[in-house]
Design an enzyme around this catalytic site. Structure first.
Site, PDB file in Angstrom:
ATOM      1  N   CYS A 190      12.162  -6.805  25.470  1.00 32.70           N
ATOM      2  CA  CYS A 190      13.186  -7.514  24.787  1.00 32.70           C
ATOM      3  C   CYS A 190      14.224  -6.792  25.159  1.00 32.70           C
ATOM      4  O   CYS A 190      14.579  -5.685  24.671  1.00 32.70           O
ATOM      5  CB  CYS A 190      12.747  -7.620  23.312  1.00 32.70           C
ATOM      6  SG  CYS A 190      14.006  -8.271  22.542  1.00 32.70           S
ATOM      7  N   CYS A 200      15.988  -6.098  21.907  1.00 35.86           N
ATOM      8  CA  CYS A 200      15.419  -5.015  21.208  1.00 35.86           C
ATOM      9  C   CYS A 200      15.743  -3.679  21.501  1.00 35.86           C
ATOM     10  O   CYS A 200      16.130  -2.623  20.889  1.00 35.86           O
ATOM     11  CB  CYS A 200      13.856  -5.198  21.269  1.00 35.86           C
ATOM     12  SG  CYS A 200      13.194  -6.751  20.497  1.00 35.86           S
TER      13      CYS A 200
END
Length: 183
Positions: free
Chosen positions: A68, A71
């Protein structure tokens, strides 16, 4: 003829110089792509969820994945928050790619990452935030969580009433929504 040799030497030197610069750029480019590694190291240092829900401190749970990009982008900022508030709040990280966390994923209805669940000191989820959050927003939410205040930048959650559909209602007109029709 010596002029041709000099031109070739200059050209070859420029090519060699460009190759060296490109090699250095590629090397450092790979060195900066440590987002998933830092996520993994942060997850290993995080508080286990079982402990976090029982130790009397509020908890910020992050559902993440190593792949991600949001993230990864938030990892350094969250690391700073973790250092600053380490004694006041639990930081839990759960990787959505690990089937071990499927019960928590379903419980907190994780449908996008990063997904943050703010849990009060009694273990009750009180708010959530989904997606990449600015550092100031995350810090304001963490401070409010610690101070037992309403989180300013998170969607509040709370108890809901259980819906029980009425039984034996006339269904001849779907627009009536179960209302009795007077004839």
């Amino acid at each position: 003829m010596s002029e041709v040799v000099n031109v070739n030497r200059i050209r070859n030197s420029l090519i060699a110089f460009a190759a060296i610069i490109l090699s250095i750029a590629i090397f450092f480019g790979f060195q900066t792509q440590t987002g998933s590694l830092s996520l993994e190291s942060q997850a290993q240092a995080a508080t286990p969820i079982e402990l976090a829900l029982k130790n009397g401190l509020p908890t910020l749970t992050e559902f993440y994945a190593n792949w991600c990009t949001s993230c990864q982008a938030m990892a350094p900022e969250l690391a700073q928050l973790k250092q600053k508030y380490a004694n006041s709040i639990n930081f839990v990280m759960l990787n959505v790619d690990n089937n071990k966390w499927l019960p928590e994923i379903l419980r907190y209805r994780v449908d996008g990452i990063p997904h943050f669940v703010f849990i009060n000191d009694t273990g009750e989820a009180i708010a959530q935030a989904i997606g990449e959050q600015p550092p100031s927003v995350m810090e304001a939410n963490v401070e409010a969580l610690i101070a037992h205040q309403t989180l300013p930048y998170a969607d509040s959650t709370g108890q809901t009433s259980e819906f029980n559909a009425p039984i034996n209602t006339p269904s001849s007109d779907p627009r009536s929504h179960g209302a009795q029709v007077q004839s």
